[in-house]
Scaffold this active site. Structure first.
Site, PDB file in Angstrom:
ATOM      1  N   ASN A   1       0.873  -1.183   0.000  1.00 15.86           N
ATOM      2  CA  ASN A   1       0.000   0.000   0.000  1.00 15.86           C
ATOM      3  C   ASN A   1       0.907   1.229   0.000  1.00 15.86           C
ATOM      4  OD1 ASN A   1      -1.825   2.045   0.486  1.00 15.86           O
ATOM      5  ND2 ASN A   1      -2.310   1.405   2.592  1.00 15.86           N
TER       6      ASN A   1
ATOM      7  N   LYS B   1       0.136   4.311  -0.247  1.00 13.55           N
ATOM      8  CA  LYS B   1      -0.460   5.536   0.334  1.00 13.55           C
ATOM      9  C   LYS B   1      -0.220   6.720  -0.601  1.00 13.55           C
ATOM     10  CE  LYS B   1      -0.193   3.380   4.793  1.00 13.55           C
ATOM     11  NZ  LYS B   1      -0.204   3.503   6.228  1.00 13.55           N
TER      12      LYS B   1
ATOM     13  N   HIS C   1      -9.819   1.664   4.903  1.00 17.36           N
ATOM     14  CA  HIS C   1      -8.534   1.762   5.617  1.00 17.36           C
ATOM     15  C   HIS C   1      -8.705   2.693   6.815  1.00 17.36           C
ATOM     16  CE1 HIS C   1      -4.383   2.753   6.541  1.00 17.36           C
ATOM     17  NE2 HIS C   1      -4.046   1.659   5.876  1.00 17.36           N
TER      18      HIS C   1
ATOM     19  N   GLU D   1      -6.949   4.981   7.967  1.00 15.22           N
ATOM     20  CA  GLU D   1      -6.660   6.402   7.688  1.00 15.22           C
ATOM     21  C   GLU D   1      -7.872   7.072   7.054  1.00 15.22           C
ATOM     22  OE1 GLU D   1      -2.960   5.737   5.624  1.00 15.22           O
ATOM     23  OE2 GLU D   1      -2.053   5.159   7.521  1.00 15.22           O
TER      24      GLU D   1
ATOM     25  N   GLU E   1      -6.255  -4.882  10.346  1.00 15.61           N
ATOM     26  CA  GLU E   1      -5.194  -3.909  10.609  1.00 15.61           C
ATOM     27  C   GLU E   1      -5.498  -3.192  11.927  1.00 15.61           C
ATOM     28  OE1 GLU E   1      -2.866  -2.671   6.946  1.00 15.61           O
ATOM     29  OE2 GLU E   1      -4.564  -1.324   7.053  1.00 15.61           O
TER      30      GLU E   1
ATOM     31  N   GLY F   1       1.832   2.013  10.875  1.00 20.54           N
ATOM     32  CA  GLY F   1       2.824   3.077  10.741  1.00 20.54           C
ATOM     33  C   GLY F   1       3.525   3.441  12.040  1.00 20.54           C
TER      34      GLY F   1
ATOM     35  N   SER G   1       2.768  -2.317  10.449  1.00 17.32           N
ATOM     36  CA  SER G   1       4.199  -2.390  10.739  1.00 17.32           C
ATOM     37  C   SER G   1       4.841  -3.718  10.346  1.00 17.32           C
ATOM     38  CB  SER G   1       4.464  -2.065  12.213  1.00 17.32           C
ATOM     39  OG  SER G   1       4.063  -0.735  12.484  1.00 17.32           O
TER      40      SER G   1
HETATM   41  P1  PGA Z   1       2.415   0.151   7.758  1.00 15.20           P
HETATM   42  O1  PGA Z   1       0.979   0.446   7.068  1.00 15.20           O
HETATM   43  O2  PGA Z   1       2.913  -1.154   7.163  1.00 15.20           O
HETATM   44  O3  PGA Z   1       3.275   1.314   7.356  1.00 15.20           O
HETATM   45  O4  PGA Z   1       2.182   0.049   9.211  1.00 15.20           O
HETATM   46  C1  PGA Z   1       0.065  -0.570   6.843  1.00 15.20           C
HETATM   47  C2  PGA Z   1      -1.192   0.008   6.236  1.00 15.20           C
HETATM   48  O5  PGA Z   1      -1.559   1.132   6.601  1.00 15.20           O
HETATM   49  O6  PGA Z   1      -1.830  -0.605   5.372  1.00 15.20           O
END
Ligand code: PGA
Length: 262
Positions: free
Chosen positions: A13, A15, A102, A104, A174, A180, A220
């Site tokens: 992903n 982003k 997601h 976010e 998630e 993140g 992560s």
């Molecule tokens: P990350 O993000 O691997 O940077 O923690 C995962 C995601 O948001 O899909």
């Protein structure tokens, strides 16, 4: 579970990162690094790019098994929705799947379960495979509400989905607190939460559906911790954010089986 694991699906992903030039450079560096995985056709490789990269990247990966998709879409077929993007536009650009719900999008853009449910239905209509994200916050976990939150999100986001449709939807567990942040869930905690998701699917859509649905872990994930998740019986793959931005790092995750024998 029959105990037979499906081939893992690793979803990158990106982003809101990368220009066209940077993304083409990534692919040039990435393809030679994952040649063995491509030849063995394992694992399945998905890449969710920004909208502007879907077409150029789809063209360069055409003769490879890499599947390109988007990170969001609107729930309407088309219309006067300034700044939004329709599922059929994504298909037109070469997208095969779309990440929906997601965390976010839920937290920064206030997307509700009902809105996400409409997007899931639209994606299916438009011929895109939805990857539905669910996950609890740190406060939910502390209050012992993980199972309740997951069931609530799955119930609302999958409302009026038919069992045959459910077979094509991927679920991404998630935990919001692990995205993140640099510290992932333990493999046991991720397995436990994914088991909750699979039981929900079994209860709602039947055992044959629960058996084939892919449920992946995200939060992560790095080359150093990917293997422990993929060894869990219920974890069918990974959703990788930060670590998918570098061709070298992402290829190490794709090559996790090779990394094992080294
Ligand atoms: P990350 O993000 O691997 O940077 O923690 C995962 C995601 O948001 O899909």
């Amino acid at each position: 579970m029959t105990g037979l694991k499906k081939a893992a699906t690793i979803v990158g992903n990106w982003k809101m990162y990368k220009s066209i030039e940077e993304s083409l450079d990534f692919i040039k560096e990435f393809l030679p690094l994952i040649q063995n995985a491509i030849t063995a056709n394992s694992p399945k490789i998905y890449l969710a790019t920004p909208f502007t990269l879907i077409k150029p990247i789809s063209e360069v990966v055409k003769s490879t098994p890499i599947v390109i998709g988007a990170q969001n879409m609107n729930d309407a077929e088309e219309g006067a929705f300034t700044g939004e993007i329709a599922g059929k536009m994504l298909v037109d650009s070469g997208a095969k799947f779309v990440i929906l719900g997601h965390s976010e999008r839920r937290t920064i853009f206030q997307e509700t379960n009902a809105f996400i449910n409409r997007k899931v239905k639209r994606a299916l209509k438009d011929g895109l495979q939805p990857i539905l994200c669910v996950g609890e916050t740190f406060e939910d976990r502390e209050a012992d509400k993980t199972a309740a939150i997951l069931e609530e999100q799955l119930t609302s986001c999958l409302e009026s989905i038919k069992p045959e449709e459910m077979k094509t939807i991927m679920i991404a567990y998630e935990p919001v607190w692990a995205i993140g942040k640099g510290f992932a869930a333990t493999a046991e905690a991720a397995e436990e939460a994914i088991k909750i998701c699979r039981s929900f699917i079994e209860k709602t859509f039947g055992a044959p559906v629960a058996e084939v649905v892919s449920i992946v872990y995200g939060g992560s994930v790095k080359p150093e911790n990917c293997k422990q998740f993929l060894e869990q019986p219920n974890i069918d793959g990974l959703l990788v954010g930060g670590a998918s931005l570098s061709a070298e790092t992402f290829s190490k995750i794709i090559n996790y089986q090779e990394e094992l024998v080294r």
